[in-house]
Structures are given as structure tokens and as C-alpha cells.
Enzyme design. Structure first.
Site, PDB file in Angstrom:
ATOM      1  N   THR A   5     -36.466  -1.299  51.163  1.00  0.00           N
ATOM      2  CA  THR A   5     -37.402  -1.499  52.262  1.00  0.00           C
ATOM      3  C   THR A   5     -36.678  -1.153  53.557  1.00  0.00           C
ATOM      4  O   THR A   5     -35.795  -1.890  53.996  1.00  0.00           O
ATOM      5  CB  THR A   5     -37.912  -2.941  52.308  1.00  0.00           C
ATOM      6  OG1 THR A   5     -38.525  -3.258  51.044  1.00  0.00           O
ATOM      7  CG2 THR A   5     -38.939  -3.134  53.426  1.00  0.00           C
TER       8      THR A   5
ATOM      9  N   LYS B 241     -45.269  -2.002  52.821  1.00  0.00           N
ATOM     10  CA  LYS B 241     -44.358  -3.073  52.374  1.00  0.00           C
ATOM     11  C   LYS B 241     -43.969  -3.969  53.539  1.00  0.00           C
ATOM     12  O   LYS B 241     -43.886  -5.205  53.393  1.00  0.00           O
ATOM     13  CB  LYS B 241     -43.116  -2.455  51.750  1.00  0.00           C
ATOM     14  CG  LYS B 241     -42.030  -3.472  51.342  1.00  0.00           C
ATOM     15  CD  LYS B 241     -42.518  -4.431  50.273  1.00  0.00           C
ATOM     16  CE  LYS B 241     -41.480  -5.525  49.963  1.00  0.00           C
ATOM     17  NZ  LYS B 241     -40.192  -4.995  49.494  1.00  0.00           N
TER      18      LYS B 241
ATOM     19  N   LYS C   5     -34.780  -8.807  58.648  1.00  0.00           N
ATOM     20  CA  LYS C   5     -34.655  -7.346  58.719  1.00  0.00           C
ATOM     21  C   LYS C   5     -36.024  -6.676  58.725  1.00  0.00           C
ATOM     22  O   LYS C   5     -36.325  -5.813  59.563  1.00  0.00           O
ATOM     23  CB  LYS C   5     -33.848  -6.841  57.525  1.00  0.00           C
ATOM     24  CG  LYS C   5     -33.881  -5.319  57.324  1.00  0.00           C
ATOM     25  CD  LYS C   5     -33.127  -4.906  56.077  1.00  0.00           C
ATOM     26  CE  LYS C   5     -33.803  -5.270  54.788  1.00  0.00           C
ATOM     27  NZ  LYS C   5     -34.987  -4.393  54.494  1.00  0.00           N
TER      28      LYS C   5
END
Length: 278
Positions: A95, A170, A241
Site C-alpha cells: 500500500t 485501498k 502511513k
């Protein structure tokens, strides 16, 4: 198919195992040799560099932590692209920022190598059971060529748009998940404050309209929230993140991410480590 795979952690490890068990010839590379020990029973080929893991592969999957890690294993004289042959496919399961995937795709195109971004959702157990959600961005024809590998661990596999779209989907998923974890935790705390038994409340909610994946996850984590040795900081680091990435994308496009981010941050304050005091 001949498959190379890099990133055999809690998520990538089960994915790699499913690929091998699906009958594909598997080559692995990892920074730490100990990471490869769990695959001894599968007898994969072990490469000494990322370029070697890609040599002769029809498809190479990457499932490392973040943007810098992806760039490191892909680029350079010993990187994946250096070892891949014309016509092969590079699949980025990490990701990361969609621009990272687009930049790599431009580099790969010079060697006639196709790139898909295909981050996954569901966790290691879902991978072992072949039911990861795979969110794919990129050319539909390339995706069709890659399905024999992706189907070993993924169901459903969703083609959500051009290259980079899988990452955007995502990141939105993870932002929503983090926000829902916060709301679920708030609801459970409220029920307990009003005199309900927490275990019974959770089981009851799971049977009703308020049920969600986040409810079960939040309930499972609540007993560990005050334990500094719980290991939840790793979850916080991953979600932080991803939330930073989606916030950057939202700022760039003028979209309003504030309500979602505010809710998500309430959960992150519970699971990420506090800054070290000098």
C-alpha cells in the site's frame, strides 16, 4: 507460471505460500534469511538479490512496507526491473502512493514490462484461505494474464480503474476502517459506561445492524489498548502511513478528508506509540 515474490511478512508470507501451493514455480528473496525458513517445506528457489528473484519470472509480486521499500527493491542495478524480461508483469501489492506505481510503470515500460498496482485487504488468515480482497489498478488485459497467480490468494479481485486506482481504493478503505474502529470503540465504551456487560454487548451487536469487521477488531483490541507491550504500535504505524498518504491525495485534489481523518486519528492515538520523552 514462474513467479518471483518479495516481502514475506505477516501478509506477504501467506500470499507467497498460496502461490506455491497453487502450483506456480516460486522464487523468493528477503533481506533476512530467517524470514525464508517457514517456506522450507515448499522448496522454493531462493534468490540472492531482487534482480535474481525476477530473472525468468512471468510475474513478480512485491509486498513490502512502504514507498521507499518498493523503490529500493525495484530500482538500481540489482533491483527487480534489472532482472525482469520483456513481457513480464510486476505487481505491487504494497500500500503506497499511486504516484510511486506510476513512476515505476514508466521505468518498466522502457523494457516492455507491465505494472499493476494490486494492494490487498483482509490479513494473513484471509490470504491463507484464498479470500483476500485484491484491488487492482492497471490494464485489464494485463490483469487477465495475471489472474492465475492472483486467484491463488485473492477472492474477490476487483479491477477498480487505471494504474494507481488500486492504491486510492485501498487508502480510502483503510481510512474508513480506522475511523470505524474509533466509532466502534466509542460505542463499546458507552455501553459499558451505561452498565452493560461488554462481552454480551459485543455478541449482541454482531447479530444486528451495527455489525462490522471493525466492531470485531475493536472489541478484540480493547483489552490490550493500555498495554505498552501489546504490539499494537505496528498497527498504528501502518494506518498512520496510509492516512498520511490519503490526506496528501485529498489535499492535492481539493477533497475534504477532515471528518474521516479526525475520526481515524482518535483510534490512532490509542494504538500508536507516544513520542519518546528526552
Amino acid at each position: 507460471m514462474k513467479v518471483g515474490f518479495i516481502g514475506v511478512g505477516s501478509q506477504g508470507g501467506p500470499m507467497a505460500r498460496r502461490i506455491a501451493e497453487g502450483g506456480h514455480a516460486l522464487t523468493l528473496w528477503a533481506r533476512r534469511e530467517a524470514s525464508l525458513t517457514p517456506f522450507d517445506d515448499l522448496e522454493p528457489t531462493i534468490a540472492s538479490t531482487p534482480s535474481e528473484v525476477a530473472r525468468g519470472a512471468d510475474l513478480v509480486g512485491i509486498c513490502v512496507f512502504g514507498d521507499a521499500d518498493v523503490r529500493e527493491v525495484v530500482g538500481g542495478s540489482e533491483g527487480v526491473l534489472a532482472g525482469m524480461a520483456s513481457g513480464a508483469v510486476l505487481v505491487i501489492h504494497s500500500t503506497v502512493h499511486p504516484d510511486t506505481c506510476r513512476t515505476i510503470a514508466k521505468q518498466a515500460a522502457a523494457k516492455d514490462i507491465a505494472v499493476l498496482d494490486a494492494p490487498v485487504s483482509g490479513g494473513g488468515q484471509a490470504a491463507l484461505e484464498g479470500r483476500l480482497l485484491v484491488l487492482v489498478g492497471g490494464d485489464a488485459t494485463v490483469l487477465q494474464r495475471s489472474l492465475p497467480v492472483l486467484k491463488t490468494f485473492g477472492n474477490p479481485i476487483r479491477h477498480v480503474g487505471p494504474l494507481g486506482s488500486g492504491q486510492v481504493a485501498k487508502l480510502v478503505n483503510n481510512a474508513l476502517f480506522a475511523a470505524t474502529l474509533a466509532v466502534a470503540n466509542d460505542a463499546l465504551a458507552l455501553g459499558v459506561a451505561l452498565g452493560l456487560d461488554e462481552v454480551e454487548l459485543v455478541e449482541s451487536l454482531k447479530q444486528g445492524s451495527a455489525n462490522s469487521t471493525a466492531l470485531g477488531v475493536a472489541a478484540g483490541m480493547r483489552p490490550r489498548l493500555d498495554d505498552p507491550n501489546s504490539g499494537l504500535s505496528g498497527v498504528g504505524a501502518l494506518l498512520t502511513k496510509d492516512l498520511d498518504l490519503v490526506a496528501e491525495l485529498a489535499t492535492r485534489s481539493g477533497a475534504d478528508v477532515a471528518p474521516l481523518r479526525e475520526a481515524a486519528d482518535r483510534w490512532l492515538t490509542l494504538v500508536r506509540p507516544s513520542p519518546t520523552t528526552p
